[in-house]
Write a protein that holds these residues in place. Structure first.
Motif, PDB file in Angstrom:
ATOM      1  N   UNK A   1       0.831  -1.210   0.000  1.00  0.00           N
ATOM      2  CA  UNK A   1       0.000   0.000   0.000  1.00  0.00           C
ATOM      3  C   UNK A   1       0.865   1.259   0.000  1.00  0.00           C
ATOM      4  N   UNK A   2       0.465   2.258  -0.768  1.00  0.00           N
ATOM      5  CA  UNK A   2       1.197   3.533  -0.751  1.00  0.00           C
ATOM      6  C   UNK A   2       0.260   4.616  -0.229  1.00  0.00           C
ATOM      7  N   UNK A  10       5.213  10.118  -1.922  1.00  0.00           N
ATOM      8  CA  UNK A  10       4.459   8.940  -1.497  1.00  0.00           C
ATOM      9  C   UNK A  10       5.235   8.099  -0.498  1.00  0.00           C
ATOM     10  N   UNK A  11       4.524   7.619   0.517  1.00  0.00           N
ATOM     11  CA  UNK A  11       5.064   6.610   1.419  1.00  0.00           C
ATOM     12  C   UNK A  11       4.928   5.255   0.726  1.00  0.00           C
ATOM     13  N   UNK A  12       6.019   4.508   0.644  1.00  0.00           N
ATOM     14  CA  UNK A  12       5.954   3.167   0.041  1.00  0.00           C
ATOM     15  C   UNK A  12       6.649   2.128   0.939  1.00  0.00           C
ATOM     16  N   UNK A  13       6.728   2.414   2.236  1.00  0.00           N
ATOM     17  CA  UNK A  13       7.451   1.536   3.155  1.00  0.00           C
ATOM     18  C   UNK A  13       6.645   0.314   3.573  1.00  0.00           C
ATOM     19  N   UNK A  14       7.218  -0.458   4.479  1.00  0.00           N
ATOM     20  CA  UNK A  14       6.607  -1.719   4.905  1.00  0.00           C
ATOM     21  C   UNK A  14       6.658  -1.853   6.433  1.00  0.00           C
ATOM     22  N   UNK A  57       7.066  -6.922  -1.029  1.00  0.00           N
ATOM     23  CA  UNK A  57       5.960  -6.041  -0.639  1.00  0.00           C
ATOM     24  C   UNK A  57       6.294  -4.589  -0.985  1.00  0.00           C
ATOM     25  N   UNK A  58       7.525  -4.224  -0.758  1.00  0.00           N
ATOM     26  CA  UNK A  58       7.985  -2.858  -1.045  1.00  0.00           C
ATOM     27  C   UNK A  58       7.885  -2.548  -2.547  1.00  0.00           C
ATOM     28  N   UNK A  59       8.339  -3.504  -3.380  1.00  0.00           N
ATOM     29  CA  UNK A  59       8.248  -3.278  -4.832  1.00  0.00           C
ATOM     30  C   UNK A  59       6.792  -3.155  -5.280  1.00  0.00           C
ATOM     31  N   UNK A  60       5.907  -3.944  -4.677  1.00  0.00           N
ATOM     32  CA  UNK A  60       4.474  -3.813  -4.994  1.00  0.00           C
ATOM     33  C   UNK A  60       4.002  -2.392  -4.676  1.00  0.00           C
TER      34      UNK A  60
END
Ligand SMILES: Cc1cc2nc3c(=O)[nH]c(=O)nc-3n(C[C@H](O)[C@H](O)[C@H](O)COP(=O)(O)O)c2cc1C
Ligand SMILES: [Fe+2]
Ligand SMILES: [Fe+2]
Length: 394
Positions: A1-2, A10-14, A57-60
């Motif tokens: 999820x971003x 954008x936040x794209x962390x996990x 998950x991060x790449x997604x």
């Protein structure tokens, strides 16, 4: 999820709910997050990667925003693998990207990964234009390693601070300070800074002063662990200033080990004696209190007291380990009291004393040595130590 944290950012962390011990040492009862951000403009910049095992998950998350092959810059504020472990994975995809980091990060990158991308080392306050947005790099030495920097997104007032202003605790979708449980964030960021950055508290003060002196407009603080501060970014800055302050508090922390209760009884006697003198005291049995909690409580206590049984002619292992934390994490200097119990030759307290004195901590007199049960004479020595501690706190 971003999630968008500013226009085009954008936040794209996990979240990590699997690791039990951060750095293999510090418990994570609420998990931890590895934050990563995308700044999308004419050029696309990725700020931080994540820990290796979270790369899928991060790449997604990244793919929800951009094609990762089109990333132009991979900004690495800090080389520790909780933020760079997934670098080799993205480097295979974003073959044309340029790594952006400080000159001191370059040899670390080659030693850790050597991903073979173009690199650009940036000096303090150097800028890179992404089109309509500008990244400015602010060197932030020892927050948390020597190569660390902050990245400031000029037009949006977003400061990416990596470990600084970070907290333990996964986000569970509550990304912003106005969504998070701030009481928990406060406890988990204090434990985080105490466990991770205590050796570098001076650099926390220095880093904050440097950013304040730059006079930049900070609308959002986006660390690489824990929440993003958009409602009140100065809340966490003030907390960090307080937790890293060189001023110690007028209270005592007793940390002790005990197998059969003799040392514990001595610890409780000392605690009672101190309380009778009006001193505020907490005591930790090191076999049961996880070290990060004890470090958090102890790092700014005006007087520390260690109590140990002798164990095979050495200090009790958990007490020995805690003394190592005091020395290794360069706890600010303050007087330290010592007591110990023994069955025959003793020696535990003597070795603790030597280690602490070698690191130039003052040891308070008397050092109390108890042969099994407390005798009247030993009770008297505890009272004397309590009076000495109380006097030092005045
Ligand atoms: C595994 C073990 C090793 C010990 N080694 C020593 C030692 O080397 N020298 C000594 O004087 N006492 C030694 N003792 C005795 C303890 O130091 C002593 O009984 C102490 O008061 C125990 O404190 P506690 O009841 O708080 O665990 C040892 C005790 C145990 C259980
Ligand atoms: Fe770090
Ligand atoms: Fe980190």
């Amino acid at each position: 999820m971003h999630r968008e944290i500013a226009p085009g950012v954008y936040y794209v962390g996990v979240d990590d709910h699997h690791t039990h011990l951060f750095e293999g040492l510090w418990e994570l009862p609420f998990g931890v997050s590895y934050n990563s951000y995308l700044v999308v403009d004419e050029k696309v910049a990725l700020v931080e990667c994540v820990k290796g095992a979270w790369d899928d998950e991060w790449l997604d998350n990244i793919r929800e925003v951009v094609d990762p092959a089109e990333i132009d810059y991979i900004v690495l504020n800090h080389m520790e693998p909780d933020h760079t472990g997934a670098l080799p994975r993205i480097a295979e995809i974003a073959r044309d990207a340029t790594l952006v980091y400080t000159p001191r990060a370059a040899p670390m990158q080659r030693a850790f990964y050597d991903v073979g991308l173009k690199e650009r080392t940036v000096d303090d306050l150097e800028e890179i234009s992404l089109g309509s947005k500008t990244l400015r790099f602010i060197h932030a030495q020892f927050l948390h390693w020597p190569e660390t920097m902050f990245t400031y997104l000029v037009e949006d007032g977003v400061l990416f601070t990596c470990d600084a202003f970070g907290a333990f605790g996964a986000l569970n979708g509550r990304l912003f300070d106005d969504e998070a449980d701030l009481e928990r964030v406060e406890a988990e960021s204090r434990r985080y800074v105490s466990a991770i950055i205590t050796s570098y508290l001076k650099f926390v003060q220095r880093g904050i002063k440097k950013v304040q002196d730059l006079g930049i407009d900070i609308r959002v603080i986006a660390p690489s662990h824990g929440p993003v501060y958009r409602k009140d970014p100065m809340w966490i800055v003030k907390k960090y200033l307080e937790w890293s302050s060189p001023e110690l508090e007028k209270r005592v922390v007793i940390a002790y080990g005990s197998m059969y209760g003799f040392t514990q009884r001595t610890a409780m006697l000392l605690k009672r004696e101190l309380e009778a003198l009006g001193v505020s005291v907490t005591a930790h049995n090191l076999s049961y209190s996880e070290p990060s909690h004890v470090i958090t409580d102890a790092v700014r206590a005006g007087v520390l007291v260690l109590g140990t049984p002798t164990y095979d002619a050495f200090p009790f292992p958990k007490v020995w380990a805690f003394a190592n934390e005091i020395v290794g994490k360069r706890f600010p200097k303050r007087p330290i009291g010592l007591f110990g119990t023994y069955g025959w030759g003793g020696g535990g307290v003597k070795k603790l004393r030597k280690q602490l004195e070698d690191a130039r901590y003052e040891i308070l007199e008397p050092v109390v040595r108890v042969h099994g049960r407390l005798t009247d004479e030993e009770i008297g020595a505890c009272r004397q130590l309590a009076r000495e501690i109380a006097a030092r706190l005045r």
